[in-house]
Design a protein around this motif. Structure first.
Motif, PDB file in Angstrom:
ATOM      1  N   TYR A  73       0.862  -1.198   0.000  1.00  0.00           N
ATOM      2  CA  TYR A  73       0.000   0.000   0.000  1.00  0.00           C
ATOM      3  C   TYR A  73       0.888   1.233   0.000  1.00  0.00           C
ATOM      4  O   TYR A  73       1.704   1.406   0.909  1.00  0.00           O
ATOM      5  CB  TYR A  73      -0.907  -0.010   1.236  1.00  0.00           C
ATOM      6  CG  TYR A  73      -2.176  -0.793   1.025  1.00  0.00           C
ATOM      7  CD1 TYR A  73      -2.138  -2.169   0.829  1.00  0.00           C
ATOM      8  CD2 TYR A  73      -3.422  -0.168   0.999  1.00  0.00           C
ATOM      9  CE1 TYR A  73      -3.297  -2.901   0.624  1.00  0.00           C
ATOM     10  CE2 TYR A  73      -4.587  -0.886   0.797  1.00  0.00           C
ATOM     11  CZ  TYR A  73      -4.517  -2.253   0.609  1.00  0.00           C
ATOM     12  OH  TYR A  73      -5.665  -2.970   0.403  1.00  0.00           O
ATOM     13  N   PHE A  88     -10.473   4.180   3.681  1.00  0.00           N
ATOM     14  CA  PHE A  88      -9.780   5.297   3.020  1.00  0.00           C
ATOM     15  C   PHE A  88     -10.745   6.366   2.498  1.00  0.00           C
ATOM     16  O   PHE A  88     -10.306   7.376   1.936  1.00  0.00           O
ATOM     17  CB  PHE A  88      -8.956   4.797   1.837  1.00  0.00           C
ATOM     18  CG  PHE A  88      -7.787   3.913   2.199  1.00  0.00           C
ATOM     19  CD1 PHE A  88      -7.361   3.782   3.517  1.00  0.00           C
ATOM     20  CD2 PHE A  88      -7.104   3.201   1.212  1.00  0.00           C
ATOM     21  CE1 PHE A  88      -6.285   2.972   3.849  1.00  0.00           C
ATOM     22  CE2 PHE A  88      -6.024   2.386   1.533  1.00  0.00           C
ATOM     23  CZ  PHE A  88      -5.612   2.267   2.852  1.00  0.00           C
ATOM     24  N   VAL A 108      -0.890  -1.163  -4.265  1.00  0.00           N
ATOM     25  CA  VAL A 108      -2.270  -0.716  -4.064  1.00  0.00           C
ATOM     26  C   VAL A 108      -2.243   0.750  -3.642  1.00  0.00           C
ATOM     27  O   VAL A 108      -1.458   1.138  -2.770  1.00  0.00           O
ATOM     28  CB  VAL A 108      -3.004  -1.547  -2.983  1.00  0.00           C
ATOM     29  CG1 VAL A 108      -4.472  -1.145  -2.911  1.00  0.00           C
ATOM     30  CG2 VAL A 108      -2.889  -3.041  -3.254  1.00  0.00           C
ATOM     31  N   ILE A 160      -8.441  -4.354 -11.133  1.00  0.00           N
ATOM     32  CA  ILE A 160      -9.428  -3.405 -10.604  1.00  0.00           C
ATOM     33  C   ILE A 160     -10.710  -4.169 -10.296  1.00  0.00           C
ATOM     34  O   ILE A 160     -11.157  -5.006 -11.090  1.00  0.00           O
ATOM     35  CB  ILE A 160      -9.695  -2.248 -11.587  1.00  0.00           C
ATOM     36  CG1 ILE A 160     -10.598  -1.192 -10.946  1.00  0.00           C
ATOM     37  CG2 ILE A 160     -10.269  -2.721 -12.917  1.00  0.00           C
ATOM     38  CD1 ILE A 160     -10.630   0.128 -11.692  1.00  0.00           C
ATOM     39  N   ALA A 212     -19.325  -1.416   6.682  1.00  0.00           N
ATOM     40  CA  ALA A 212     -18.417  -2.557   6.522  1.00  0.00           C
ATOM     41  C   ALA A 212     -18.561  -3.576   7.656  1.00  0.00           C
ATOM     42  O   ALA A 212     -18.305  -4.767   7.463  1.00  0.00           O
ATOM     43  CB  ALA A 212     -16.974  -2.068   6.424  1.00  0.00           C
TER      44      ALA A 212
END
Ligand code: SAM
Length: 464
Positions: free
Chosen positions: A81, A95, A130, A189, A279
Motif C-alpha cells: 500500500y 480510506f 495498491v 481493478i 463494513a
C-alpha cells in the motif's frame, strides 16, 4: 451498467431456483473434466447446489481442474500500500474521503523502496501495488509510474522484485500505455458490485461514482496493450450469486471483444473498516460455506483464470480454499501505507483500509502449504517470457502451462529454502521437492537438475 444484462441474470436466478438434478450436475461436471469453460446457465446451476454430497463433487472437480492446469503450485505475492489519499467516498472503505479520522499518508519513492527492501528480506518476489485514488489523473499516473520504478530498483543481497502488479484507479488509454512502460504485470481493478443501484448507493462522491468508468478501465487497459487484467466483485455488497453471474457476463464480453478473459479473478469479502458502519454490517454477508462454493464454482466456470485469495480470510479457511481451486495467495500483508516498517510511525487503527484475518508470517504460510503438498511459487517467468494475454491462455487452456509451472515453482521454492526459510520449513520443503521430482518426466527432470545446480553454485533466478 454496461455489458451487464440485469434482467437476464434475475430471470436466470428466479427460473433456476429449483433443485439441480443429479443428471444435470454430472453433465456439467463431466464437461469440466475436459477443462471446458462453463456457460452462465451452467454456472448458475452449480451455484444453486446445496446438498452436502453434491457440494463435495463440485469441490473434487475444482481441485482436479486446478491441479490439471497449474499443477500443485500456489503463487505467492504481497500487497504494498503506497497511499491512502483518496478523492472517493465508498461507504465500506477506511480510506473514504469523507472519513475525516483517517490519517493520510502518501509514501515517497524512497519510502516505497525501503518498504520493498523489507519485503525482499523476508523472501517476497512478487508485489501488488495498491493505492487510493487522488483527484488529479496526472498526479496519479506519475506517482504510480515512480512507485513501480522504485520497487524494481530495490535490492536486498542481490534479490530483486520480479513482478509488480497494480491495483489502482481507472485511467485513459494513453495513461495505461505509459503505465505499461514502467514494467507492470497485471492491472487489477475490482468492480465492487455489478448491481447498478447498489453501486450508486455505495459510491457517493468522487470519480468512482460512475460504474461504467470502472468497467471501461479494463477495456482501456486492453486497448493500451496491457493484456493481463484482474477483476472481481467485493463480496458482501449485493447478492453473491448475482455478482458471480454478472462477472461471468463481463468475462464473456471481454472474451468476445478482446479474444481473452481476465488473467486473474479476486474474491475479496468485505471486512470491518475504520470509520465505516456499513463494513461491519454488510447487507449480504456470506458464510464460509457459501464462500467455498463460490470459489470452487469459479474455478470450474473459468478454468484458465488465476483465482486469488487475500489475507482478509482466516488462516484455516485459506488452507481449505487452496484445495478448491485457488492458485494465488498473498502473505504477511499490511493494508496501511508504511505498514511493513516497524520504525515507520503509523497508527494502524486510523490508517488501515480494513481488517485482516490471516496474520501468519510468510514462513508460516509456506510451512502450511508444504504440509498440504502444495509448492509455493515465487515465479514470474510467464511475464518475463512474454507468455501473457493470449499466449498465456493458449498454454493454460489445454493444461500445458503446468509443465513450466512445475519446474519454475520448484526452482523458486529451493531458492526460498536456501535463502530465507527457517530450519523447520527447509526440512519440510526439501522432502516435498523430493516427492515432487517423482511426478516429473525425464526431460523436465533434466532441466530442473540444471537449475538446481545453478542454485548450489550461487546462481539465482533461473527459469523456463
Ligand atoms: N483506488 C483503487 C480503486 O479504486 O480501484 C484501489 C481501491 S482499494 C485500495 C482496493 C480494494 O479494496 C477495493 O477495490 C475494494 O474492493 C477493497 N476494499 C475496500 N474496502 C474494503 C473492506 N472494507 N473490506 C474488504 N475489502 C475492501
Amino acid at each position: 451498467m454496461k455489458h451487464i444484462d440485469e434482467h437476464r441474470i434475475n430471470s436466470l436466478l428466479n427460473t433456476l431456483n429449483t433443485k439441480v438434478t443429479n443428471i444435470e450436475l454430472n453433465t456439467i461436471l463431466n464437461k469440466t473434466k475436459d477443462l471446458q469453460r462453463l456457460s452462465i446457465e451452467e454456472t448458475a446451476k452449480l451455484l444453486l447446489v446445496k446438498e452436502h454430497q453434491n457440494l463435495q463433487k463440485i469441490y473434487a472437480a475444482a481441485s482436479y481442474v486446478k491441479n490439471t492446469i497449474y499443477g500443485k503450485r500456489i503463487v505467492m505475492f504481497v500487497p504494498l500500500y503506497i497511499s491512502n489519499h483518496c478523492s472517493n467516498s465508498c461507504l465500506y472503505c477506511g480510506f473514504a474521503a469523507n472519513n475525516k479520522r483517517t490519517i493520510r499518508k502518501k509514501l515517497t519513492f524512497e519510502e516505497i523502496k525501503q518498504q520493498t527492501e523489507i519485503l525482499l528480506k523476508k523472501g517476497h518476489k512478487r508485489i501488488l501495488v495498491v493505492a487510493a485514488e487522488m483527484t488529479s489523473s496526472k498526479e496519479n499516473l506519475d506517482y504510480y509510474v515512480g512507485a513501480v520504478k522504485s520497487i524494481y530498483s530495490a535490492n536486498y543481497n542481490g534479490n530483486k522484485i520480479k513482478r509488480v502488479n497494480i491495483n489502482v484507479a481507472p485511467m485513459d488509454i494513453e495513461s495505461f500505455k505509459i503505465l505499461k512502460t514502467s514494467g507492470i504485470g497485471t492491472y487489477q481493478i475490482f468492480q465492487e458490485t455489478y448491481h447498478e443501484e447498489t453501486y450508486r448507493k455505495l459510491h457517493i462522491a468522487g470519480a468512482k461514482t460512475d460504474p461504467n468508468n470502472r468497467l471501461d478501465a479494463i477495456d482501456n487497459a486492453f486497448k493500451a496493450g496491457i493484456d493481463d487484467v484482474g477483476i472481481g466483485p467485493l463480496l458482501g455488497l449485493y447478492d453473491p450469486y448475482f455478482e458471480i453471474l454478472a462477472m461471468m457476463m463481463h468475462i464473456e464480453y471481454l472474451e468476445k471483444n478482446y479474444g481473452i478473459g481476465p488473467h486473474t479473478i479476486s474474491v475479496p469479502r468485505i471486512e470491518p473498516a475504520p470509520g465505516s458502519t456499513y463494513a461491519s454490517n454488510p447487507e449480504y454477508k456470506i458464510s464460509d460455506e457459501e464462500f467455498k462454493k463460490i470459489v470452487a464454482v469459479l474455478r470450474l466456470s473459468v478454468p484458465y483464470t488465476g483465482i486469488i485469495i487475500s489475507t482478509r480470510e482466516t488462516a484455516q479457511l485459506r488452507d481449505e480454499l487452496v484445495n478448491l481451486g485457488v492458485s494465488q495467495i498473498s502473505a504477511e500483508s499490511k493494508v496501511t501505507p508504511g505498514g511493513y516498517d516497524i520504525n515507520f510511525s503509523h497508527n494502524d487503527n486510523l490508517e488501515r483500509q480494513f481488517s485482516l484475518n490471516d496474520q501468519r508470517t510468510l514462513d508460516e504460510i509456506i510451512k502450511s502449504l508444504l504440509a498440504q503438498g502444495y509448492v509455493p511459487s515465487f515465479c514470474a517467468a510467464c511475464y518475463r517470457k512474454n507468455r501473457t494475454g493470449e499466449n498465456f491462455m493458449n498454454l493454460a487452456k489445454p493444461g500445458q502451462i503446468k509443465n513450466m509451472c512445475d519446474i519454475n515453482a520448484l526452482v523458486t521454492l529451493k531458492e526460498y529454502l536456501e535463502d530465507f526459510a527457517s530450519p523447520e520449513v527447509k526440512e519440510i520443503g526439501y522432502n516435498l521437492i523430493e516427492k515432487s521430482r517423482a511426478r516429473l518426466d525425464n526431460a523436465s527432470l533434466k532441466i530442473l537438475d540444471k537449475f538446481f545446480k545453478d542454485i548450489d553454485d550461487g546462481i539465482r533466478d533461473s527459469y523456463i
